[in-house]
Design a protein around this motif. Structure first.
Motif, PDB file in Angstrom:
ATOM      1  N   CYS A  43       0.843  -1.191   0.000  1.00 13.05           N
ATOM      2  CA  CYS A  43       0.000   0.000   0.000  1.00 13.05           C
ATOM      3  C   CYS A  43       0.877   1.239   0.000  1.00 13.05           C
ATOM      4  O   CYS A  43       2.074   1.184   0.297  1.00 13.05           O
ATOM      5  N   GLY A  44       0.271   2.374  -0.354  1.00 14.55           N
ATOM      6  CA  GLY A  44       0.988   3.637  -0.380  1.00 14.55           C
ATOM      7  C   GLY A  44       0.060   4.770  -0.768  1.00 14.55           C
ATOM      8  O   GLY A  44      -1.163   4.592  -0.876  1.00 14.55           O
ATOM      9  N   ILE A  45       0.635   5.942  -0.997  1.00 16.43           N
ATOM     10  CA  ILE A  45      -0.131   7.148  -1.315  1.00 16.43           C
ATOM     11  C   ILE A  45       0.560   7.860  -2.472  1.00 16.43           C
ATOM     12  O   ILE A  45       1.793   8.017  -2.472  1.00 16.43           O
ATOM     13  N   PHE A  46      -0.233   8.299  -3.450  1.00 19.55           N
ATOM     14  CA  PHE A  46       0.239   9.116  -4.561  1.00 19.55           C
ATOM     15  C   PHE A  46      -0.361  10.512  -4.401  1.00 19.55           C
ATOM     16  O   PHE A  46      -1.448  10.793  -4.908  1.00 19.55           O
ATOM     17  N   PRO A  47       0.302  11.417  -3.697  1.00 22.77           N
ATOM     18  CA  PRO A  47      -0.276  12.754  -3.506  1.00 22.77           C
ATOM     19  C   PRO A  47      -0.400  13.540  -4.809  1.00 22.77           C
ATOM     20  O   PRO A  47      -1.194  14.469  -4.892  1.00 22.77           O
ATOM     21  N   GLU A  48       0.386  13.192  -5.842  1.00 22.85           N
ATOM     22  CA  GLU A  48       0.320  13.927  -7.106  1.00 22.85           C
ATOM     23  C   GLU A  48      -1.049  13.829  -7.758  1.00 22.85           C
ATOM     24  O   GLU A  48      -1.511  14.774  -8.409  1.00 22.85           O
ATOM     25  N   ILE A  49      -1.723  12.690  -7.614  1.00 21.61           N
ATOM     26  CA  ILE A  49      -3.034  12.496  -8.237  1.00 21.61           C
ATOM     27  C   ILE A  49      -4.136  12.351  -7.189  1.00 21.61           C
ATOM     28  O   ILE A  49      -5.245  11.920  -7.524  1.00 21.61           O
ATOM     29  N   ARG A  50      -3.826  12.675  -5.931  1.00 18.19           N
ATOM     30  CA  ARG A  50      -4.794  12.649  -4.833  1.00 18.19           C
ATOM     31  C   ARG A  50      -5.400  11.255  -4.651  1.00 18.19           C
ATOM     32  O   ARG A  50      -6.580  11.097  -4.402  1.00 18.19           O
ATOM     33  N   ARG A  51      -4.568  10.216  -4.763  1.00 15.97           N
ATOM     34  CA  ARG A  51      -5.067   8.859  -4.658  1.00 15.97           C
ATOM     35  C   ARG A  51      -4.216   8.038  -3.699  1.00 15.97           C
ATOM     36  O   ARG A  51      -2.996   8.232  -3.607  1.00 15.97           O
ATOM     37  N   ALA A  52      -4.878   7.153  -2.961  1.00 14.35           N
ATOM     38  CA  ALA A  52      -4.201   6.112  -2.192  1.00 14.35           C
ATOM     39  C   ALA A  52      -4.278   4.821  -2.998  1.00 14.35           C
ATOM     40  O   ALA A  52      -5.201   4.628  -3.805  1.00 14.35           O
ATOM     41  N   TRP A  53      -3.347   3.921  -2.774  1.00 12.28           N
ATOM     42  CA  TRP A  53      -3.344   2.675  -3.521  1.00 12.28           C
ATOM     43  C   TRP A  53      -3.016   1.507  -2.603  1.00 12.28           C
ATOM     44  O   TRP A  53      -2.381   1.663  -1.559  1.00 12.28           O
ATOM     45  N   ALA A  54      -3.479   0.361  -2.987  1.00  9.99           N
ATOM     46  CA  ALA A  54      -3.190  -0.883  -2.271  1.00  9.99           C
ATOM     47  C   ALA A  54      -3.250  -2.024  -3.266  1.00  9.99           C
ATOM     48  O   ALA A  54      -4.077  -2.017  -4.196  1.00  9.99           O
ATOM     49  N   SER A  55      -2.387  -2.995  -3.091  1.00  8.60           N
ATOM     50  CA  SER A  55      -2.367  -4.176  -3.958  1.00  8.60           C
ATOM     51  C   SER A  55      -2.605  -5.425  -3.126  1.00  8.60           C
ATOM     52  O   SER A  55      -2.095  -5.542  -2.005  1.00  8.60           O
ATOM     53  N   VAL A  56      -3.386  -6.326  -3.675  1.00  5.65           N
ATOM     54  CA  VAL A  56      -3.624  -7.640  -3.077  1.00  5.65           C
ATOM     55  C   VAL A  56      -3.319  -8.656  -4.157  1.00  5.65           C
ATOM     56  O   VAL A  56      -4.065  -8.768  -5.153  1.00  5.65           O
ATOM     57  N   ASP A  57      -2.235  -9.360  -3.999  1.00  5.06           N
ATOM     58  CA  ASP A  57      -1.758 -10.307  -5.008  1.00  5.06           C
ATOM     59  C   ASP A  57      -1.577  -9.607  -6.355  1.00  5.06           C
ATOM     60  O   ASP A  57      -0.746  -8.727  -6.476  1.00  5.06           O
ATOM     61  N   ASN A  58      -2.382  -9.940  -7.347  1.00  4.78           N
ATOM     62  CA  ASN A  58      -2.183  -9.376  -8.689  1.00  4.78           C
ATOM     63  C   ASN A  58      -3.112  -8.209  -8.995  1.00  4.78           C
ATOM     64  O   ASN A  58      -3.165  -7.752 -10.143  1.00  4.78           O
ATOM     65  N   SER A  59      -3.842  -7.701  -8.019  1.00 10.04           N
ATOM     66  CA  SER A  59      -4.793  -6.608  -8.227  1.00 10.04           C
ATOM     67  C   SER A  59      -4.308  -5.333  -7.539  1.00 10.04           C
ATOM     68  O   SER A  59      -3.807  -5.382  -6.411  1.00 10.04           O
TER      69      SER A  59
END
Length: 755
Positions: A43-59
């Protein structure tokens, strides 16, 4: 010196407060629960595009972190688990204009790029309203069996990946033509022998010790790539001229923490016992320092015990060459200084001095267990058993300082910090700073590019990130132009948004809550009459950058405080040398003694107005508004240095300030009458108070001189001195009016000619 100084009173508003909390998307929780908690999750945060992200396996999932809009984008890549994620602004003229960013995804089998398309809202207020992902199958390459651990990208579009094999790779991408591939992976740190052994001996038979890189940081201003390994080694790589050259290893330090211990031990008092650590100290995070923070310190490393090591890549003496814009080439890596860990058991906020840790016990300093850290200009977030937020103490910070650690000669008060603790449930996974709005950032970049970012505003860095670097100057010089700082904390229980209250926000809260007069007096004592009066003026004239409108009640109370001589003082004469003391205590009469004239010291209201005005006019005071494209040629094209939007912001603030001064000029003109109504006793007490406040370092020369000066006649009476102050305020009002006329003429000229 006292070890700890409490910041204000318990009735003061908190320095840090939680403004919003949101749960994680339900689809993410369901997917994670379906995997049984045994899959690969990042998981992490992309402040440039105002989005948080998270990955579960291949998604991979993307969602808005500052507000919930019901959207959670998902991208899946076959059946391979995602092991590293990055975001980069692509190189120009390679992809369609609709693709503003690239997602870099790494799996154990392949590396791929995914286009990120951002579209704004209908009214244009939100440029990141919607985000869509565009697959780019032509930009997928095999990983050759190397599992990537982390990804770092530059402002110019270069992509660096760290492999589990201990090497650093670059993913290069072009438009491609003919047989030439559009993307390829290049190993940057392996020599010829390593390449040959890779083909002759497979990785499964390579039993050598490998120290993989776990974190990489790019310094886009100095064109340096830092890498931190599992064994706590820090590697320094040069990216060449303008950051587009080949990767060249400068140095690798293995004993950085030992250097830190020696650096700290050299400053310990004689006879003090050296610190003994029961557990091994490790490096949990590294961050580059911008040139706005320091020109001589380049990297900060946060240790697991809460200490901070500040490092430099240049030697203290000698010329190691320059790259561009007077940026020196990296030649080494050395620890310059180390800051102690913040204390435990902090409350809503307190001030700690850099030299006040001598009286602290070693057990207290060693009880911090930091798991992760996030550093941003003039702020630090430490996550462990508790969440600590550290920022600069504005009550003692000098706005003229140009370095975070005071490499020059200045008071140690500039090194004080405020430490706050907030309750966060769950484990902290990622932290990022919320970037300023684009319209605000564009105006800040236009106004301050020549002052703070000269030479660094053309490196592809977004205006939002560029404006955020200005926070290194502290809250006092920037609170009129920048909103209060906000950070996003990604934990296992959800997203938490935290805001740092600036001094002007604290004053506004005090005025809104009808706090007792003693609390307001304490605020003026903490920040000084000059800074406090400037903040009152900003609230009264409504020129401060706030998230909500300042109501008339707060504006009126701020105006009353700005005009109250009991808190801002009254104009007086400095020292006791109004007229020269011509009689010497030892020899009687002295004909050769220099005659010193008395200097008027105006009230905090006058000094606050000067301070507020100087900060507003700073962007147009040192540099010309209009300039030629070719300074050496008389036929060069003349253009405006500032954008129309930036000049409009500046004009609006000056008009608001002028409007306030005009509306209060009549009441301020009755300053002498107000003093007369209070009586002579209050006059004498206020005069003494003003002398103590405005000239604390100017003491009486001697008791004999004081006795002699009692018979001296001051050149101006108190009423005349107050009249002089009122006249200067009126002159400032006229100057604002003239300056606005000039700005309006320049704006008309720019709009008419389309410059």
């Amino acid at each position: 010196m006292a070890n700890l100084l409490w910041f204000g009173d318990s009735a003061w508003p908190p320095l840090v407060e939680v403004v919003n909390s949101r749960e994680l998307p339900s689809v993410l929780i369901e997917r994670y629960n379906a995997a049984g908690g045994e899959g690969t999750a990042l998981c992490g945060i992309f402040p440039e595009i105002r989005r948080a992200w998270a990955s579960v396996d291949n998604s991979l999932f993307l969602w808005r972190f500052d507000k919930w809009d019901g959207q959670c984008s998902e991208y899946s890549d076959d059946e391979q688990a995602i092991c590293a994620v990055g975001l980069v602004k692509p190189k120009p003229e390679i992809f369609l204009e609709a693709i503003q960013y690239l997602l870099v995804l790494a799996t154990p089998v392949e590396l791929l790029l995914v286009g990120v398309c951002c579209s704004g809202s209908g009214d244009g207020s939100d440029p990141y309203s919607e985000v869509s992902l565009q697959p780019l199958p032509d930009y997928t390459i095999p990983s050759d069996g190397v599992t990537m651990t982390c990804i770092a990208c530059t402002n110019t579009g270069r992509i660096f990946l760290a492999g589990r094999d201990g090497h650093i790779y670059e993913m290069r991408y072009t438009t491609g033509s003919g047989w030439y591939k559009k993307s390829r992976k290049v190993c940057l740190t392996a020599g010829l022998g390593s390449i040959v052994s890779r083909w002759v001996v497979p990785n499964v038979f390579n039993f050598g010790a490998v120290d993989p890189v776990v974190e990489m940081v790019v310094d886009n201003e100095r064109h340096i790539l830092y890498a931190r390994t599992e064994e706590m080694r820090i590697q320094v790589y040069s990216l060449g001229f303008n950051g587009d050259g080949p990767l060249k290893k400068v140095t690798e330090e293995k004993n950085i923490i030992n250097q830190s211990d020696l650096n700290s031990g050299s400053r310990q008092a004689a006879g003090s016992r050296p610190s003994t650590r029961s557990t091994k100290t490790s490096i949990v995070s590294i961050s580059s320092l911008s040139t706005v923070e320091s020109k001589w310190l380049h990297l900060v490393a946060v240790l697991s015990d809460g200490r901070r090591m500040y490092l430099s890549t240049t030697k203290s003496s000698g010329n190691s060459g320059t790259l561009s814009n007077n940026v020196r080439k990296p030649s080494c890596l050395k620890v310059v200084t180390t800051r102690p860990a913040p204390p435990l058991g902090v409350g809503g906020g307190l001030s700690i001095g850099p030299l006040s840790f001598a009286g602290r016990s070693q057990n207290e300093a060693l009880s911090l267990k930091i798991e992760s850290a996030h550093y941003s200009p003039a702020a630090l977030v430490l996550s462990g058993s508790s969440l600590l937020l550290v920022n600069r103490d504005s009550t003692t910070h000098s706005s003229s300082s140009s370095s975070i650690l005071g490499t020059g000669v200045r008071s140690s008060k500039a090194l004080r910090e405020c430490v706050s603790s907030i309750p966060i449930e769950g484990r902290t996974l990622a932290v990022a700073e919320v970037l300023p709005p684009r319209d605000t950032a564009s105006s800040v970049q236009s106004l301050y590019s020549q002052l703070e970012f000269i030479g660094y505003d053309n490196f592809g860095e977004s205006v939002e990130k560029l404006a955020g670097k200005l926070r290194a100057r502290g809250d006092l010089p920037t609170q009129h132009i920048l909103p209060r700082r906000r950070i996003i904390i990604f934990s296992t229980t959800g997203m938490t948004e935290v805001a740092f209250n600036r001094p002007v926000d604290i004053l506004r809260r005090l005025l809104e809550s009808n706090t007792p007069r003693t609390i307001l007096d304490d605020f003026f004592n903490q920040f000084g009459p000059c800074e406090a009066a400037a903040m009152c003026l900003m609230l009264a004239a409504r020129i401060v950058n706030t998230e909500s409108f300042i109501n008339s009640i707060v504006a009126e109370k701020a105006a009353e405080a700005f005009e109250d001589p009991r808190v801002v003082g009254i104009p007086v004469f400095s020292g006791s040398g109004a007229l020269a003391n011509t009689r010497s205590a030892s020899s009687g009469f002295s004909m050769g003694q220099v005659v010193q004239e008395a200097e008027p010291v105006f009230s905090g209201a006058h000094e606050g107005l000067c301070l507020c005005t100087s900060r507003l006019l700073l962007p147009v005071w040192e540099f010309p508004v209009m300039s030629s494209s070719d300074a050496k040629n008389e036929n060069g094209i003349v253009g405006c240095r500032l954008s129309v939007e930036a000049m409009q912001v500046l004009e609006d603030k000056l008009r608001s300030l002028e409007k306030f001064l005009r509306s209060r000029s009549q009441r301020r003109g009755l300053y002498g009458s107000i003093l007369n109504e209070t009586g002579a006793d209050m006059m004498s007490s206020d005069t003494s108070m003003a002398r103590n406040v405005f000239s604390p370092s100017r003491n009486l020369e001697s008791s004999d001189a004081g006795a002699s000066n009692k018979r001296q006649r001051l050149p101006y009476s108190t009423a005349e001195l107050a009249s002089m102050e009122v006249n200067t305020i009126v002159e400032a009002e006229i100057s604002h009016h003239l300056l606005m006329n000039v700005l309006i003429g320049v704006m008309f000229y720019v709009q008419r000619l389309g410059l």
